[in-house]
Design a protein around this motif. Structure first.
Motif, PDB file in Angstrom:
ATOM      1  N   UNK A 180      46.654  36.531  36.156  1.00  0.00           N
ATOM      2  CA  UNK A 180      46.861  36.566  37.606  1.00  0.00           C
ATOM      3  C   UNK A 180      45.915  37.574  38.248  1.00  0.00           C
ATOM      4  N   UNK A 181      44.790  37.096  38.823  1.00  0.00           N
ATOM      5  CA  UNK A 181      43.834  38.014  39.451  1.00  0.00           C
ATOM      6  C   UNK A 181      44.436  38.890  40.542  1.00  0.00           C
ATOM      7  N   UNK A 182      45.529  38.411  41.160  1.00  0.00           N
ATOM      8  CA  UNK A 182      46.199  39.197  42.202  1.00  0.00           C
ATOM      9  C   UNK A 182      47.576  39.647  41.731  1.00  0.00           C
ATOM     10  N   UNK A 183      47.791  39.671  40.438  1.00  0.00           N
ATOM     11  CA  UNK A 183      48.995  40.045  39.701  1.00  0.00           C
ATOM     12  C   UNK A 183      50.098  39.009  39.858  1.00  0.00           C
ATOM     13  N   UNK A 184      50.931  38.922  38.836  1.00  0.00           N
ATOM     14  CA  UNK A 184      52.103  38.053  38.891  1.00  0.00           C
ATOM     15  C   UNK A 184      53.051  38.560  39.966  1.00  0.00           C
ATOM     16  N   UNK A 185      53.717  37.648  40.618  1.00  0.00           N
ATOM     17  CA  UNK A 185      54.578  38.004  41.753  1.00  0.00           C
ATOM     18  C   UNK A 185      55.676  39.000  41.386  1.00  0.00           C
ATOM     19  N   UNK A 186      56.077  39.048  40.115  1.00  0.00           N
ATOM     20  CA  UNK A 186      57.143  39.954  39.707  1.00  0.00           C
ATOM     21  C   UNK A 186      56.611  41.258  39.108  1.00  0.00           C
ATOM     22  N   UNK A 193      50.457  44.392  34.919  1.00  0.00           N
ATOM     23  CA  UNK A 193      50.352  42.980  34.574  1.00  0.00           C
ATOM     24  C   UNK A 193      49.317  42.781  33.464  1.00  0.00           C
ATOM     25  N   UNK A 194      48.183  43.463  33.572  1.00  0.00           N
ATOM     26  CA  UNK A 194      47.139  43.360  32.551  1.00  0.00           C
ATOM     27  C   UNK A 194      47.617  43.972  31.234  1.00  0.00           C
ATOM     28  N   UNK A 211      45.717  31.950  37.585  1.00  0.00           N
ATOM     29  CA  UNK A 211      46.309  31.418  38.810  1.00  0.00           C
ATOM     30  C   UNK A 211      45.196  31.150  39.811  1.00  0.00           C
ATOM     31  N   UNK A 212      45.426  30.243  40.730  1.00  0.00           N
ATOM     32  CA  UNK A 212      44.435  29.969  41.778  1.00  0.00           C
ATOM     33  C   UNK A 212      44.118  31.236  42.573  1.00  0.00           C
ATOM     34  N   UNK A 220      36.416  38.378  39.739  1.00  0.00           N
ATOM     35  CA  UNK A 220      35.452  39.222  39.032  1.00  0.00           C
ATOM     36  C   UNK A 220      36.030  40.605  38.732  1.00  0.00           C
ATOM     37  N   UNK A 221      36.785  41.167  39.694  1.00  0.00           N
ATOM     38  CA  UNK A 221      37.424  42.470  39.467  1.00  0.00           C
ATOM     39  C   UNK A 221      38.467  42.370  38.349  1.00  0.00           C
ATOM     40  N   UNK A 222      39.210  41.264  38.338  1.00  0.00           N
ATOM     41  CA  UNK A 222      40.223  41.031  37.309  1.00  0.00           C
ATOM     42  C   UNK A 222      39.580  40.959  35.931  1.00  0.00           C
ATOM     43  N   UNK A 223      38.495  40.203  35.820  1.00  0.00           N
ATOM     44  CA  UNK A 223      37.790  40.095  34.539  1.00  0.00           C
ATOM     45  C   UNK A 223      37.293  41.464  34.087  1.00  0.00           C
ATOM     46  N   UNK A 224      36.725  42.222  35.020  1.00  0.00           N
ATOM     47  CA  UNK A 224      36.217  43.563  34.674  1.00  0.00           C
ATOM     48  C   UNK A 224      37.341  44.458  34.156  1.00  0.00           C
TER      49      UNK A 224
END
Length: 318
Positions: A180-186, A193-194, A211-212, A220-224
């Motif tokens: 989840x690039x913007x984190x899971x909702x919970x 989350x990572x 996730x979309x 890109x930030x999530x992958x980094x």
């Protein structure tokens, strides 16, 4: 063939894949084929098939008791995967959930997949049913996706629930998990989350599918962040073109995903949903081109049972 093998064989070329929904109960396999057919010219190496839990509601009876009534069901993930592989000679990837399964159900599901020659599965916790606020695992079921990954990995090592079984067959599943690039909702934070995503990889997951998202910078930030934490498996971006004005509210509410202001304003100014659909296609094309230029191994599209917009994107990008 495993997803990781498809990526290795592509030798740096970005691959096209997509996800479909099982049909509602009462419909047949042809509606699945009608969705898949227009996308086959882009040579997807694999197609994901989601699994949906039964949705139900409670009705009060005259005696005061509550009757549980199923109101929606999407059956057939096993059959659909088999049909896709047989008809199109591409890998079909079933989603398997914690919710709705106990561990024995899960083991039997995986054995069926192994018998069918299915090489990949996506392991997900699953969402809470609509009648509940929070996710509730089945009794004697896996509570978290990391536990589900462990069970699948155990089967890959010939470890079954019945410890007395002898001469057990080892499965050979390639295991995908959600990111989840913007984190899971919970999740309380992206970092936490990572942390749990890393646990899924440690337990045996082979790749991540996200996730979309509508802002590539977040991907890109999530992958980094993942790479910094030592997560080295392939990370596949999930993409979806926006198609209606209602989705400006629905997507943030249902998926806890932010929409860029520029995209929001274009959609708000659109005269009708046909115009919105074209805006969504162009936005997704721009996202796709940037991701391909960055060397992303696979672009995965959420078709949601509709292939028209995805076909237009793929025809431009691939």
């Amino acid at each position: 063939m495993k997803v990781t093998q498809h990526i290795a064989n592509a030798a740096g070329k970005s691959l096209f894949s997509f996800e479909i929904l099982p049909p509602l109960k009462g419909q047949n396999i042809q509606c699945i084929f009608d969705n898949i057919e227009p996308l086959m010219e882009f040579k997807p190496p694999f197609i994901d098939v989601t699994y949906h839990r039964e949705e139900y509601e409670y009705k009060e009876l005259p005696n005061g008791l509550l009757e549980k009534k199923i109101v929606k069901k999407r059956p057939g993930t096993v059959g659909i995967c088999s049909a896709i592989q047989n008809k199109y000679q591409v890998d079909a990837i079933p989603h398997i959930l914690c919710g709705g399964f106990n561990r024995e159900d899960t083991e039997n599901f995986l054995i069926d997949m192994d018998f069918l020659g299915i090489d990949n599965v996506v392991a997900l916790r699953g969402d809470a049913v609509k009648s509940e606020i929070y996710f509730k695992p089945e009794k004697e079921g896996n509570q978290y996706a990391s536990e589900l990954v462990t069970q699948i990995n155990n089967l890959n090592n010939g470890i079954y629930l019945d410890a007395d079984l002898q001469n057990t067959n080892k499965t050979n599943f390639c295991i995908g998990v959600a990111g989840y690039p913007e984190k899971h909702m919970e999740a309380p934070s992206l970092d936490s989350d990572i942390h749990f995503l890393k646990q899924k990889i440690k337990n045996g997951a082979d790749y991540i599918i996200t996730q979309m998202f509508f802002d590539n910078r977040k991907f890109f930030d999530f992958v980094a962040k993942c790479r910094k934490e030592g997560i080295e498996v392939p990370i596949i971006p999930g993409l979806k073109p926006i198609s209606t004005k209602k989705q400006l509210n629905q997507i943030p509410h249902r998926f806890k995903v932010d929409l860029p202001d520029e995209l929001i304003m274009e959609v708000v100014k659109a005269a009708d949903n046909e115009t919105v659909k074209e805006i969504g296609i162009e936005w997704c094309i721009a996202q796709s081109r940037e991701l391909i230029a960055a060397g992303i191994p696979v672009l995965h599209y959420y078709s949601m049972g509709r292939s028209e917009s995805i076909r237009k994107i793929a025809a431009t990008v691939f």
